[in-house]
Design an enzyme around this catalytic site. Sequence first.
Site, PDB file in Angstrom:
ATOM      1  N   LEU A   1      21.302 -18.483   4.443  1.00 35.10           N
ATOM      2  CA  LEU A   1      21.046 -19.776   3.809  1.00 35.10           C
ATOM      3  C   LEU A   1      21.270 -20.903   4.793  1.00 35.10           C
ATOM      4  O   LEU A   1      21.958 -20.735   5.794  1.00 35.10           O
ATOM      5  CB  LEU A   1      22.036 -19.964   2.657  1.00 35.10           C
TER       6      LEU A   1
ATOM      7  N   GLY B   1      29.162 -25.140   2.316  1.00 36.98           N
ATOM      8  CA  GLY B   1      28.555 -23.808   2.311  1.00 36.98           C
ATOM      9  C   GLY B   1      29.122 -22.865   1.262  1.00 36.98           C
ATOM     10  O   GLY B   1      29.358 -23.243   0.110  1.00 36.98           O
TER      11      GLY B   1
ATOM     12  N   THR C   1      23.133 -23.602   6.191  1.00 31.49           N
ATOM     13  CA  THR C   1      24.468 -24.223   6.194  1.00 31.49           C
ATOM     14  C   THR C   1      24.687 -24.743   7.615  1.00 31.49           C
ATOM     15  O   THR C   1      23.902 -24.447   8.524  1.00 31.49           O
ATOM     16  CB  THR C   1      25.610 -23.219   5.872  1.00 31.49           C
TER      17      THR C   1
ATOM     18  N   SER D   1      35.142 -26.566   2.139  1.00 27.50           N
ATOM     19  CA  SER D   1      34.509 -27.882   1.995  1.00 27.50           C
ATOM     20  C   SER D   1      32.984 -27.876   2.052  1.00 27.50           C
ATOM     21  O   SER D   1      32.361 -28.878   1.684  1.00 27.50           O
ATOM     22  CB  SER D   1      35.050 -28.823   3.072  1.00 27.50           C
TER      23      SER D   1
ATOM     24  N   ASP E   1      43.939 -27.346  10.503  1.00 28.30           N
ATOM     25  CA  ASP E   1      43.483 -26.121  11.144  1.00 28.30           C
ATOM     26  C   ASP E   1      44.057 -24.878  10.453  1.00 28.30           C
ATOM     27  O   ASP E   1      45.242 -24.566  10.612  1.00 28.30           O
ATOM     28  CB  ASP E   1      43.916 -26.169  12.622  1.00 28.30           C
TER      29      ASP E   1
ATOM     30  N   TYR F   1      27.254 -11.333   7.174  1.00 27.92           N
ATOM     31  CA  TYR F   1      25.793 -11.322   7.121  1.00 27.92           C
ATOM     32  C   TYR F   1      25.306 -10.114   7.908  1.00 27.92           C
ATOM     33  O   TYR F   1      25.905  -9.765   8.927  1.00 27.92           O
ATOM     34  CB  TYR F   1      25.220 -12.623   7.707  1.00 27.92           C
TER      35      TYR F   1
ATOM     36  N   PHE G   1      38.728 -28.115   7.410  1.00 27.23           N
ATOM     37  CA  PHE G   1      38.905 -28.913   8.617  1.00 27.23           C
ATOM     38  C   PHE G   1      37.870 -30.024   8.606  1.00 27.23           C
ATOM     39  O   PHE G   1      36.750 -29.823   9.064  1.00 27.23           O
ATOM     40  CB  PHE G   1      38.667 -27.992   9.815  1.00 27.23           C
TER      41      PHE G   1
ATOM     42  N   ALA H   1      34.123 -20.790   9.074  1.00 23.40           N
ATOM     43  CA  ALA H   1      33.154 -20.582  10.164  1.00 23.40           C
ATOM     44  C   ALA H   1      33.476 -21.632  11.213  1.00 23.40           C
ATOM     45  O   ALA H   1      33.412 -22.826  10.938  1.00 23.40           O
ATOM     46  CB  ALA H   1      31.720 -20.745   9.663  1.00 23.40           C
TER      47      ALA H   1
ATOM     48  N   TYR I   1      22.474 -11.426  15.781  1.00 22.16           N
ATOM     49  CA  TYR I   1      23.490 -11.401  14.731  1.00 22.16           C
ATOM     50  C   TYR I   1      24.216 -10.050  14.673  1.00 22.16           C
ATOM     51  O   TYR I   1      25.227  -9.869  15.341  1.00 22.16           O
ATOM     52  CB  TYR I   1      22.920 -11.816  13.353  1.00 22.16           C
TER      53      TYR I   1
HETATM   54  P1  NAD Z   1      30.041 -23.702   6.767  1.00 25.52           P
HETATM   55  O1  NAD Z   1      29.934 -24.230   8.138  1.00 25.52           O
HETATM   56  O2  NAD Z   1      29.236 -24.348   5.694  1.00 25.52           O
HETATM   57  O3  NAD Z   1      31.576 -23.750   6.258  1.00 25.52           O
HETATM   58  C1  NAD Z   1      32.657 -23.473   7.074  1.00 25.52           C
HETATM   59  C2  NAD Z   1      33.950 -23.942   6.441  1.00 25.52           C
HETATM   60  O4  NAD Z   1      35.006 -23.605   7.339  1.00 25.52           O
HETATM   61  C3  NAD Z   1      34.055 -25.460   6.218  1.00 25.52           C
HETATM   62  O5  NAD Z   1      34.705 -25.728   4.992  1.00 25.52           O
HETATM   63  C4  NAD Z   1      34.958 -25.920   7.367  1.00 25.52           C
HETATM   64  O6  NAD Z   1      35.720 -27.087   7.076  1.00 25.52           O
HETATM   65  C5  NAD Z   1      35.871 -24.719   7.488  1.00 25.52           C
HETATM   66  N1  NAD Z   1      36.555 -24.630   8.774  1.00 25.52           N
HETATM   67  C6  NAD Z   1      36.020 -24.515  10.010  1.00 25.52           C
HETATM   68  N2  NAD Z   1      36.999 -24.443  10.946  1.00 25.52           N
HETATM   69  C7  NAD Z   1      38.171 -24.506  10.258  1.00 25.52           C
HETATM   70  C8  NAD Z   1      39.532 -24.491  10.640  1.00 25.52           C
HETATM   71  N3  NAD Z   1      39.909 -24.367  11.907  1.00 25.52           N
HETATM   72  N4  NAD Z   1      40.465 -24.623   9.667  1.00 25.52           N
HETATM   73  C9  NAD Z   1      40.120 -24.766   8.358  1.00 25.52           C
HETATM   74  N5  NAD Z   1      38.841 -24.745   7.931  1.00 25.52           N
HETATM   75  C10 NAD Z   1      37.894 -24.637   8.882  1.00 25.52           C
HETATM   76  O7  NAD Z   1      29.752 -22.146   6.873  1.00 25.52           O
HETATM   77  P2  NAD Z   1      29.127 -21.043   5.904  1.00 25.52           P
HETATM   78  O8  NAD Z   1      27.748 -20.761   6.352  1.00 25.52           O
HETATM   79  O9  NAD Z   1      29.421 -21.328   4.475  1.00 25.52           O
HETATM   80  O10 NAD Z   1      29.992 -19.787   6.378  1.00 25.52           O
HETATM   81  C11 NAD Z   1      31.116 -19.289   5.664  1.00 25.52           C
HETATM   82  C12 NAD Z   1      31.177 -17.785   5.842  1.00 25.52           C
HETATM   83  O11 NAD Z   1      29.987 -17.207   5.275  1.00 25.52           O
HETATM   84  C13 NAD Z   1      31.210 -17.336   7.314  1.00 25.52           C
HETATM   85  O12 NAD Z   1      32.036 -16.208   7.420  1.00 25.52           O
HETATM   86  C14 NAD Z   1      29.760 -16.956   7.581  1.00 25.52           C
HETATM   87  O13 NAD Z   1      29.631 -16.034   8.625  1.00 25.52           O
HETATM   88  C15 NAD Z   1      29.400 -16.348   6.224  1.00 25.52           C
HETATM   89  N6  NAD Z   1      27.946 -16.225   5.945  1.00 25.52           N
HETATM   90  C16 NAD Z   1      27.082 -17.264   6.110  1.00 25.52           C
HETATM   91  C17 NAD Z   1      25.721 -17.068   5.865  1.00 25.52           C
HETATM   92  C18 NAD Z   1      24.717 -18.185   6.049  1.00 25.52           C
HETATM   93  O14 NAD Z   1      23.517 -17.907   6.102  1.00 25.52           O
HETATM   94  N7  NAD Z   1      25.140 -19.413   6.100  1.00 25.52           N
HETATM   95  C19 NAD Z   1      25.263 -15.834   5.404  1.00 25.52           C
HETATM   96  C20 NAD Z   1      26.178 -14.800   5.189  1.00 25.52           C
HETATM   97  C21 NAD Z   1      27.519 -15.006   5.473  1.00 25.52           C
END
Ligand code: NAD
Length: 396
Positions: free
Chosen positions: A272, A51, A274, A49, A110, A224, A73, A139, A234
């Site tokens: 990024l 990121g 998020t 939903s 969930d 990351y 979620f 996440a 990190y």
């Molecule tokens: P985000 O917070 O934007 O998205 C997280 C998603 O997880 C959302 O859709 C949320 O609804 C869902 N979620 C959370 N708990 C849940 C649950 N219990 N059941 C179902 N869905 C659930 O996060 P993001 O930054 O896009 O992170 C996504 C992945 O990318 C992670 O593994 C993060 O470590 C990785 N990442 C992020 C970055 C960054 O800079 N943001 C960089 C590299 C990697």
Amino acid sequence: MIIQPKTRGFICTTAHPEGCAAQVQRQIEYVKAQQPVAGIKNALVIGASTGYGLASRIVSAFGAGANTIGVYFDRPSEGGRTATAGWYNSAAFEQAAQDAGLKSFSIVGDAFSDEIKAKTLDLIRTELGQVDLVVYSVASPRRTHPKTGETFTSVLKPIGETFSNKTVNFHNGEVTSVTIEPATEDEISQTVAVMGGEDWQMWIDALQEAGLLAPQAVTVAYNYIGPEVTHAVYREGTIGRAKLDLEKTGKSLNNQLGATGGRAYVSVNKALVTQASAAIPVVPLYISLLYKVMKEKNIHEGCIEQMYRLFSERLYAPQGTSTDESGLIRIDDWEMREDVQEEVSKLWSIVSTENLAEISDIASYRREFFQLFGFESEGIDYEADTNPEVSIPNLR
Ligand code: NAD
């Protein structure tokens, strides 16, 4: 109602439906303007939903023409409260996918639970037959284990030693020093239980046992690594331990799926703005400096640009998927370029409250933070009366 941002630290408790829809539309338009991605028919995106997960879903649907199921979620609007941003994003996505003639479904709940896995499996069975791509992009700050019922909480802490470094309050631009005490053994293992690979493994096992994975299915989860200044919180901190576990799971899933021609990867993505990254100390200041440097070099990317490049030039590249010597996909290659990191580290050593606005891109950080919740989007009248109640088409 008139919907304005209400922030508490790195959280915004309101979201704007039209602003979120505009952000989703912008990502869809970006993907539609690129060359199509070949090779995805039916994609399951877990954490779909916001990121990176949302961007992965958009590339699958609008880049590859795939049918998608998004699991996430989020909560709807209720009792005068707005829905969460992910709810509005998904409503906009579902509508656009439906208008484009793509099959698309949402499951809200969930992802860690057996119930949501079973519901998703049923939906795949009845609507798609099998999936050939599984993106794992959850996440979360906590996880209840589906077998033991134990609830684990993740922490963002260093391991072994107390850590001090600069950090920014991106609301008022104050650069201060933050000191974080090292995690206990229990905190480390709880963080691994939440953000490690166990749940990804459970999803793939469940899909495979039910015969719902296409023979050459691809699965990917996100990671990351980042530069030295963020390592203590990190890569070498609690979250890094969880990511090492995720990497281990990726390798064993690659063997597991390899038997039928399938593949599993962990992709290292760029830092990024998020909801997840805003919660990590030090990281928002690093991102503000990184944005400045990468924009000057004309190599800045957001979630959608990163995910389009991941899909088109790595996962589904005609010449095959390239990885580093550890088997990781590196789509953080531009962030980690030597010239980029050298400049960021010079800026890091001198950044202060006084020069922040001048030497960093804190203004974009702040704007993108609000855009995550549908605010500060162009063309939206934020003074207009807006109905917070939005339903998601194809919600199961
Ligand atoms: P985000 O917070 O934007 O998205 C997280 C998603 O997880 C959302 O859709 C949320 O609804 C869902 N979620 C959370 N708990 C849940 C649950 N219990 N059941 C179902 N869905 C659930 O996060 P993001 O930054 O896009 O992170 C996504 C992945 O990318 C992670 O593994 C993060 O470590 C990785 N990442 C992020 C970055 C960054 O800079 N943001 C960089 C590299 C990697």
